[in-house]
Design a protein around this motif. Structure first.
Motif, PDB file in Angstrom:
ATOM      1  N   PHE A 188       0.835  -1.204   0.000  1.00  0.00           N
ATOM      2  CA  PHE A 188       0.000   0.000   0.000  1.00  0.00           C
ATOM      3  C   PHE A 188       0.875   1.261   0.000  1.00  0.00           C
ATOM      4  N   ALA A 189       1.928   1.244   0.822  1.00  0.00           N
ATOM      5  CA  ALA A 189       2.829   2.403   0.893  1.00  0.00           C
ATOM      6  C   ALA A 189       3.522   2.637  -0.441  1.00  0.00           C
ATOM      7  N   ARG A 190       3.906   1.545  -1.118  1.00  0.00           N
ATOM      8  CA  ARG A 190       4.556   1.690  -2.432  1.00  0.00           C
ATOM      9  C   ARG A 190       3.598   2.304  -3.455  1.00  0.00           C
ATOM     10  N   LYS A 191       2.329   1.847  -3.439  1.00  0.00           N
ATOM     11  CA  LYS A 191       1.341   2.422  -4.361  1.00  0.00           C
ATOM     12  C   LYS A 191       1.124   3.903  -4.056  1.00  0.00           C
ATOM     13  N   GLU A 192       1.024   4.197  -2.773  1.00  0.00           N
ATOM     14  CA  GLU A 192       0.814   5.586  -2.374  1.00  0.00           C
ATOM     15  C   GLU A 192       2.024   6.438  -2.754  1.00  0.00           C
ATOM     16  N   LEU A 193       3.226   5.899  -2.592  1.00  0.00           N
ATOM     17  CA  LEU A 193       4.435   6.618  -2.948  1.00  0.00           C
ATOM     18  C   LEU A 193       4.483   6.873  -4.457  1.00  0.00           C
ATOM     19  N   ALA A 194       4.100   5.870  -5.248  1.00  0.00           N
ATOM     20  CA  ALA A 194       4.073   6.047  -6.708  1.00  0.00           C
ATOM     21  C   ALA A 194       3.083   7.144  -7.087  1.00  0.00           C
ATOM     22  N   ALA A 195       1.926   7.155  -6.423  1.00  0.00           N
ATOM     23  CA  ALA A 195       0.924   8.196  -6.711  1.00  0.00           C
ATOM     24  C   ALA A 195       1.444   9.570  -6.310  1.00  0.00           C
ATOM     25  N   VAL A 196       2.124   9.637  -5.175  1.00  0.00           N
ATOM     26  CA  VAL A 196       2.681  10.918  -4.721  1.00  0.00           C
ATOM     27  C   VAL A 196       3.767  11.396  -5.678  1.00  0.00           C
ATOM     28  N   ARG A 197       4.598  10.464  -6.139  1.00  0.00           N
ATOM     29  CA  ARG A 197       5.646  10.852  -7.094  1.00  0.00           C
ATOM     30  C   ARG A 197       5.037  11.357  -8.397  1.00  0.00           C
ATOM     31  N   LEU A 198       3.988  10.692  -8.860  1.00  0.00           N
ATOM     32  CA  LEU A 198       3.307  11.130 -10.075  1.00  0.00           C
ATOM     33  C   LEU A 198       2.724  12.528  -9.877  1.00  0.00           C
ATOM     34  N   GLU A 199       2.072  12.723  -8.748  1.00  0.00           N
ATOM     35  CA  GLU A 199       1.500  14.038  -8.446  1.00  0.00           C
ATOM     36  C   GLU A 199       2.600  15.093  -8.338  1.00  0.00           C
ATOM     37  N   ARG A 200       3.718  14.736  -7.695  1.00  0.00           N
ATOM     38  CA  ARG A 200       4.844  15.657  -7.581  1.00  0.00           C
ATOM     39  C   ARG A 200       5.361  16.062  -8.962  1.00  0.00           C
ATOM     40  N   ASN A 201       5.498  15.081  -9.864  1.00  0.00           N
ATOM     41  CA  ASN A 201       5.981  15.376 -11.213  1.00  0.00           C
ATOM     42  C   ASN A 201       5.007  16.279 -11.962  1.00  0.00           C
ATOM     43  N   GLU A 202       3.708  16.020 -11.803  1.00  0.00           N
ATOM     44  CA  GLU A 202       2.707  16.862 -12.452  1.00  0.00           C
ATOM     45  C   GLU A 202       2.772  18.288 -11.899  1.00  0.00           C
ATOM     46  N   LEU A 203       2.892  18.405 -10.578  1.00  0.00           N
ATOM     47  CA  LEU A 203       2.985  19.729  -9.966  1.00  0.00           C
ATOM     48  C   LEU A 203       4.260  20.451 -10.394  1.00  0.00           C
ATOM     49  N   ARG A 204       5.351  19.704 -10.462  1.00  0.00           N
ATOM     50  CA  ARG A 204       6.618  20.292 -10.899  1.00  0.00           C
ATOM     51  C   ARG A 204       6.484  20.829 -12.326  1.00  0.00           C
ATOM     52  N   THR A 205       5.815  20.060 -13.182  1.00  0.00           N
ATOM     53  CA  THR A 205       5.596  20.503 -14.562  1.00  0.00           C
ATOM     54  C   THR A 205       4.730  21.754 -14.592  1.00  0.00           C
ATOM     55  N   ARG A 206       3.658  21.748 -13.790  1.00  0.00           N
ATOM     56  CA  ARG A 206       2.785  22.925 -13.742  1.00  0.00           C
ATOM     57  C   ARG A 206       3.528  24.162 -13.264  1.00  0.00           C
ATOM     58  N   VAL A 207       4.325  23.986 -12.221  1.00  0.00           N
ATOM     59  CA  VAL A 207       5.078  25.113 -11.685  1.00  0.00           C
ATOM     60  C   VAL A 207       6.076  25.627 -12.729  1.00  0.00           C
ATOM     61  N   ALA A 208       6.746  24.705 -13.409  1.00  0.00           N
ATOM     62  CA  ALA A 208       7.705  25.112 -14.442  1.00  0.00           C
ATOM     63  C   ALA A 208       7.007  25.896 -15.552  1.00  0.00           C
ATOM     64  N   LEU A 209       5.833  25.404 -15.964  1.00  0.00           N
ATOM     65  CA  LEU A 209       5.086  26.113 -17.004  1.00  0.00           C
ATOM     66  C   LEU A 209       4.614  27.480 -16.515  1.00  0.00           C
ATOM     67  N   ALA A 210       4.119  27.524 -15.284  1.00  0.00           N
ATOM     68  CA  ALA A 210       3.647  28.805 -14.736  1.00  0.00           C
ATOM     69  C   ALA A 210       4.809  29.787 -14.593  1.00  0.00           C
ATOM     70  N   LEU A 211       5.946  29.301 -14.138  1.00  0.00           N
ATOM     71  CA  LEU A 211       7.113  30.159 -13.991  1.00  0.00           C
ATOM     72  C   LEU A 211       7.581  30.647 -15.360  1.00  0.00           C
ATOM     73  N   GLY A 212       7.570  29.741 -16.332  1.00  0.00           N
ATOM     74  CA  GLY A 212       7.946  30.130 -17.696  1.00  0.00           C
ATOM     75  C   GLY A 212       7.009  31.195 -18.243  1.00  0.00           C
ATOM     76  N   ASP A 213       5.699  31.017 -18.004  1.00  0.00           N
ATOM     77  CA  ASP A 213       4.726  32.019 -18.456  1.00  0.00           C
ATOM     78  C   ASP A 213       4.963  33.355 -17.768  1.00  0.00           C
TER      79      ASP A 213
END
Length: 195
Positions: free
Chosen positions: A103-128
């Motif tokens: 369960f922790a591994r699944k949750e960690l994978a989901a958190v990493r995915l969310e982190r990557n999505e947020l990182r991408t959003r922040v990079a795009l927002a900062l670029g804009d």
């Protein structure tokens, strides 16, 4: 009008404010982590605080956090861990631990995915945001260049008018000179020669 240097200074000042706020937030989280470790009866250390909140570098180099950690370590060394707050050890089966780990591994994978999505959003927002600031600076520079171009076009037009006037005067002067020479020749021819 805005210049490129002013826009750059504004970005630098905004970045300084964000970094200062980030430092304040990290300090607050570090101090809360120290209190939580003490309340839970867990031994306080620089590594434990760094794992819980921020980087090892930060906890060693932020004097307020380092002082508080040293005080907590000294307090625990002198008085020992608070046994009343230490959680009871519970026996858990291997299957339960494996299920918890899965369960922790699944949750960690989901958190990493969310982190990557947020990182991408922040990079795009900062670029804009940077592009928007650069566009403002570029607009100001274009307006400056257009104004300079208009001034120079006016100066060229005035210089052309002046040159045309001088050319006209030159033609008139040349015509007068030609007429004067022709008149002089006629006058010379009209004078009888002394023979």
């Amino acid at each position: 009008m805005m210049t490129v240097g002013v826009c750059k200074e504004e970005r630098i000042e905004r970045l300084r404010k964000v970094r200062a706020q980030d430092s304040v937030d990290k300090t607050k989280r570090s101090l809360e982590s120290i209190t939580a470790l003490q309340d839970e009866g867990v031994r306080v250390s620089f590594a434990a605080v760094a794992r819980a909140v921020v980087s090892t570098w930060f906890v060693y180099n932020k004097s307020e956090v380092a002082t508080r950690i040293r005080a907590a370590i000294a307090d625990q060394s002198e008085h020992g861990l608070d046994i009343a707050k230490t959680p009871k050890i519970q026996r858990v089966s291997a299957a339960a631990l494996q299920a918890e780990l899965a369960f922790a591994r699944k949750e960690l994978a989901a958190v990493r995915l969310e982190r990557n999505e947020l990182r991408t959003r922040v990079a795009l927002a900062l670029g804009d945001a940077i592009d928007s600031e650069n566009m403002d600076c570029l607009r100001a520079k274009v307006q400056q260049l257009e104004a300079a171009n208009n001034r120079q076009a006016s100066e060229v037009l005035a210089a052309n008018r002046h040159a045309n006037g001088l050319s006209q005067q030159l033609r008139e002067t040349e015509d007068e000179l030609i007429a004067a020479r022709a008149s002089l020749r006629r006058s010379i021819r009209a004078v009888p020669s002394p023979s």
